[in-house]
Design a protein around this motif. Sequence first.
Motif, PDB file in Angstrom:
ATOM      1  N   VAL A  52      24.976 -18.655 -13.035  1.00  0.00           N
ATOM      2  CA  VAL A  52      23.807 -18.078 -12.372  1.00  0.00           C
ATOM      3  C   VAL A  52      23.338 -16.836 -13.120  1.00  0.00           C
ATOM      4  O   VAL A  52      24.129 -15.970 -13.490  1.00  0.00           O
ATOM      5  CB  VAL A  52      24.119 -17.745 -10.893  1.00  0.00           C
ATOM      6  N   LEU A  53      22.045 -16.781 -13.379  1.00  0.00           N
ATOM      7  CA  LEU A  53      21.377 -15.596 -13.900  1.00  0.00           C
ATOM      8  C   LEU A  53      20.321 -15.210 -12.872  1.00  0.00           C
ATOM      9  O   LEU A  53      19.335 -15.924 -12.699  1.00  0.00           O
ATOM     10  CB  LEU A  53      20.742 -15.884 -15.259  1.00  0.00           C
ATOM     11  N   GLU A  54      20.556 -14.123 -12.193  1.00  0.00           N
ATOM     12  CA  GLU A  54      19.691 -13.720 -11.071  1.00  0.00           C
ATOM     13  C   GLU A  54      18.243 -13.564 -11.509  1.00  0.00           C
ATOM     14  O   GLU A  54      17.952 -13.007 -12.576  1.00  0.00           O
ATOM     15  CB  GLU A  54      20.225 -12.406 -10.494  1.00  0.00           C
ATOM     16  N   ARG A  55      17.342 -14.094 -10.684  1.00  0.00           N
ATOM     17  CA  ARG A  55      15.902 -14.023 -10.953  1.00  0.00           C
ATOM     18  C   ARG A  55      15.222 -13.275  -9.800  1.00  0.00           C
ATOM     19  O   ARG A  55      15.034 -13.835  -8.718  1.00  0.00           O
ATOM     20  CB  ARG A  55      15.309 -15.423 -11.095  1.00  0.00           C
ATOM     21  N   PRO A  56      14.853 -12.015 -10.001  1.00  0.00           N
ATOM     22  CA  PRO A  56      14.190 -11.271  -8.918  1.00  0.00           C
ATOM     23  C   PRO A  56      12.871 -11.928  -8.545  1.00  0.00           C
ATOM     24  O   PRO A  56      12.097 -12.329  -9.416  1.00  0.00           O
ATOM     25  CB  PRO A  56      13.946  -9.886  -9.529  1.00  0.00           C
ATOM     26  N   ASN A  57      12.604 -12.047  -7.246  1.00  0.00           N
ATOM     27  CA  ASN A  57      11.307 -12.548  -6.798  1.00  0.00           C
ATOM     28  C   ASN A  57      11.117 -12.221  -5.320  1.00  0.00           C
ATOM     29  O   ASN A  57      12.077 -12.178  -4.547  1.00  0.00           O
ATOM     30  CB  ASN A  57      11.173 -14.055  -7.049  1.00  0.00           C
ATOM     31  N   SER A  58       9.867 -11.998  -4.950  1.00  0.00           N
ATOM     32  CA  SER A  58       9.548 -11.573  -3.591  1.00  0.00           C
ATOM     33  C   SER A  58       9.926 -12.607  -2.542  1.00  0.00           C
ATOM     34  O   SER A  58      10.395 -12.270  -1.451  1.00  0.00           O
ATOM     35  CB  SER A  58       8.053 -11.265  -3.483  1.00  0.00           C
ATOM     36  N   PRO A 110       7.683  -4.177 -10.449  1.00  0.00           N
ATOM     37  CA  PRO A 110       6.669  -5.238 -10.389  1.00  0.00           C
ATOM     38  C   PRO A 110       6.449  -5.680  -8.940  1.00  0.00           C
ATOM     39  O   PRO A 110       7.415  -5.791  -8.166  1.00  0.00           O
ATOM     40  CB  PRO A 110       7.298  -6.365 -11.214  1.00  0.00           C
ATOM     41  N   GLU A 111       5.218  -5.903  -8.570  1.00  0.00           N
ATOM     42  CA  GLU A 111       4.923  -6.309  -7.194  1.00  0.00           C
ATOM     43  C   GLU A 111       5.720  -7.544  -6.788  1.00  0.00           C
ATOM     44  O   GLU A 111       6.215  -7.639  -5.656  1.00  0.00           O
ATOM     45  CB  GLU A 111       3.428  -6.589  -7.032  1.00  0.00           C
ATOM     46  N   ASN A 112       5.875  -8.496  -7.706  1.00  0.00           N
ATOM     47  CA  ASN A 112       6.576  -9.736  -7.360  1.00  0.00           C
ATOM     48  C   ASN A 112       8.091  -9.603  -7.417  1.00  0.00           C
ATOM     49  O   ASN A 112       8.811 -10.592  -7.284  1.00  0.00           O
ATOM     50  CB  ASN A 112       6.107 -10.899  -8.245  1.00  0.00           C
ATOM     51  N   PHE A 113       8.603  -8.370  -7.605  1.00  0.00           N
ATOM     52  CA  PHE A 113      10.038  -8.099  -7.532  1.00  0.00           C
ATOM     53  C   PHE A 113      10.374  -7.299  -6.275  1.00  0.00           C
ATOM     54  O   PHE A 113      11.481  -6.801  -6.134  1.00  0.00           O
ATOM     55  CB  PHE A 113      10.519  -7.297  -8.744  1.00  0.00           C
ATOM     56  N   LYS A 123       0.851  -1.190   0.000  1.00  0.00           N
ATOM     57  CA  LYS A 123       0.000   0.000   0.000  1.00  0.00           C
ATOM     58  C   LYS A 123       0.889   1.244   0.000  1.00  0.00           C
ATOM     59  O   LYS A 123       2.107   1.156   0.239  1.00  0.00           O
ATOM     60  CB  LYS A 123      -0.926   0.007   1.215  1.00  0.00           C
ATOM     61  N   VAL A 124       0.287   2.371  -0.275  1.00  0.00           N
ATOM     62  CA  VAL A 124       1.018   3.636  -0.274  1.00  0.00           C
ATOM     63  C   VAL A 124       1.664   3.865   1.094  1.00  0.00           C
ATOM     64  O   VAL A 124       1.081   3.551   2.132  1.00  0.00           O
ATOM     65  CB  VAL A 124       0.062   4.794  -0.635  1.00  0.00           C
ATOM     66  N   GLU A 125       2.910   4.348   1.058  1.00  0.00           N
ATOM     67  CA  GLU A 125       3.764   4.654   2.211  1.00  0.00           C
ATOM     68  C   GLU A 125       4.531   3.438   2.731  1.00  0.00           C
ATOM     69  O   GLU A 125       5.338   3.573   3.653  1.00  0.00           O
ATOM     70  CB  GLU A 125       2.989   5.311   3.364  1.00  0.00           C
ATOM     71  N   ASP A 126       4.329   2.258   2.158  1.00  0.00           N
ATOM     72  CA  ASP A 126       5.139   1.106   2.563  1.00  0.00           C
ATOM     73  C   ASP A 126       6.596   1.328   2.165  1.00  0.00           C
ATOM     74  O   ASP A 126       6.891   1.843   1.073  1.00  0.00           O
ATOM     75  CB  ASP A 126       4.641  -0.173   1.888  1.00  0.00           C
ATOM     76  N   ALA A 127       7.514   0.931   3.047  1.00  0.00           N
ATOM     77  CA  ALA A 127       8.946   0.959   2.743  1.00  0.00           C
ATOM     78  C   ALA A 127       9.324  -0.382   2.127  1.00  0.00           C
ATOM     79  O   ALA A 127       9.128  -1.433   2.750  1.00  0.00           O
ATOM     80  CB  ALA A 127       9.752   1.211   4.012  1.00  0.00           C
ATOM     81  N   ILE A 128       9.855  -0.348   0.918  1.00  0.00           N
ATOM     82  CA  ILE A 128      10.166  -1.602   0.220  1.00  0.00           C
ATOM     83  C   ILE A 128      11.603  -1.605  -0.296  1.00  0.00           C
ATOM     84  O   ILE A 128      12.264  -0.560  -0.360  1.00  0.00           O
ATOM     85  CB  ILE A 128       9.197  -1.854  -0.955  1.00  0.00           C
ATOM     86  N   TYR A 129      12.064  -2.796  -0.642  1.00  0.00           N
ATOM     87  CA  TYR A 129      13.295  -2.917  -1.431  1.00  0.00           C
ATOM     88  C   TYR A 129      13.059  -3.975  -2.486  1.00  0.00           C
ATOM     89  O   TYR A 129      12.191  -4.830  -2.339  1.00  0.00           O
ATOM     90  CB  TYR A 129      14.510  -3.186  -0.560  1.00  0.00           C
ATOM     91  N   GLY A 130      13.800  -3.898  -3.586  1.00  0.00           N
ATOM     92  CA  GLY A 130      13.575  -4.855  -4.651  1.00  0.00           C
ATOM     93  C   GLY A 130      14.288  -4.465  -5.924  1.00  0.00           C
ATOM     94  O   GLY A 130      15.286  -3.731  -5.889  1.00  0.00           O
ATOM     95  N   SER A 131      13.760  -4.956  -7.054  1.00  0.00           N
ATOM     96  CA  SER A 131      14.436  -4.801  -8.338  1.00  0.00           C
ATOM     97  C   SER A 131      13.491  -4.267  -9.398  1.00  0.00           C
ATOM     98  O   SER A 131      12.290  -4.557  -9.386  1.00  0.00           O
ATOM     99  CB  SER A 131      14.991  -6.149  -8.817  1.00  0.00           C
ATOM    100  N   THR A 132      14.050  -3.534 -10.331  1.00  0.00           N
ATOM    101  CA  THR A 132      13.309  -3.135 -11.521  1.00  0.00           C
ATOM    102  C   THR A 132      13.390  -4.254 -12.551  1.00  0.00           C
ATOM    103  O   THR A 132      14.175  -5.196 -12.412  1.00  0.00           O
ATOM    104  CB  THR A 132      13.904  -1.860 -12.138  1.00  0.00           C
ATOM    105  N   SER A 133      12.598  -4.148 -13.596  1.00  0.00           N
ATOM    106  CA  SER A 133      12.674  -5.087 -14.707  1.00  0.00           C
ATOM    107  C   SER A 133      13.850  -4.713 -15.618  1.00  0.00           C
ATOM    108  O   SER A 133      14.303  -3.563 -15.620  1.00  0.00           O
ATOM    109  CB  SER A 133      11.377  -5.059 -15.523  1.00  0.00           C
ATOM    110  N   PHE A 134      14.337  -5.665 -16.380  1.00  0.00           N
ATOM    111  CA  PHE A 134      15.416  -5.423 -17.342  1.00  0.00           C
ATOM    112  C   PHE A 134      14.940  -4.424 -18.402  1.00  0.00           C
ATOM    113  O   PHE A 134      13.806  -4.535 -18.874  1.00  0.00           O
ATOM    114  CB  PHE A 134      15.795  -6.752 -18.012  1.00  0.00           C
TER     115      PHE A 134
END
Length: 325
Positions: free
Chosen positions: A258-264, A105-108, A82-93
């Motif tokens: 290894v090819l990194e695969r972003p996922n939650s 992406p939510e699942n990243f 939701k809005v104001e959540d603090a997150i970390y993650g990855s963008t798409s290629f």
Amino acid sequence: MKAVVIRRYGSADVLQYEEVEQPKIKPEQLLVKVHASSVNPIDWKIRQGMLSLLTRNQFPMILGFDVAGEVVEVGSQVTRFKVEDAIYGSTSFPGGAYAEFAAIPENFAAPKPTNMSYEEAATVPLAALTALQALRDLGNIKSGQKVLINGASGGVGIFAVQIAKALGAEVTGVCSTRNLDLVKSLNADLVIDYTQQDFTEGNVQYDIIFDAVAKRAFSNCRKVLKPNGVYVSTLPNPEVIVQSFLTMFLPGQKVKFVLERPNSKDLVYLKDLIEAGKMGTVSDSEALRRNRTYPLQELVEAHRYSESERAVGKIAIVTLAAVSG
């Protein structure tokens, strides 16, 4: 919004800090106010044109994969944030993180570790996911195994040492003289100074050799790899690809890349390790002298420093959105 854009391949000088349109999110995406990002070798390899077959020359291009920030908008299909959540993650290629706002992406994405700053969290995703997936998914790491990490003081290597230890392995880290104390501080069981000793000439055999800097070929490592051991590289060059294919069908030693695969799911796993005190980040000592960051408008210098291959750990990038917000 402000962002760093490239309109052609080339040296770090092609990175241009300028005003661009804010991204519009898709139903499954988050719009994130970027507090921090980081530099990974893939960023400047894309910038140099080394991955042009994948990027297909789609200019203008905003690079950068790692993001830590605050959610400011959620797509219609998003359910976990939701809005104001603090997150970390990855963008798409091929990226998008070198900007004040990024579409993720939510699942990243995953909740930011509570015991890390945004700058620290931004150095985790790509490098730590690469290490985790190399050791757990490709190496099938098990407690009690002997694991060697080549490039143990680098961006991927620092996480690989800590993850291998958290999973119960006996870890040997390989690095230069100046980084021996650093790798020891990560709780490596043994540290080898490659300027004084060639690990491939030793008498110890390893269950897993993870070449986190892609500097030692399988042909050099195979005699110190156990008969059923696994060699994992971060560079899928032609030699590694061929050896991976051949060893897939033959008994004995295996070669994998290894090819990194972003996922939650994996980001949450890493978050749990961090919050349990089993893993942390290491920012380069020069970056530490600069408050652990380069400002976004100094990304040219950050790329140059990363390309020098003298960086220890990760280099964080802080945005003006974070400074002003």
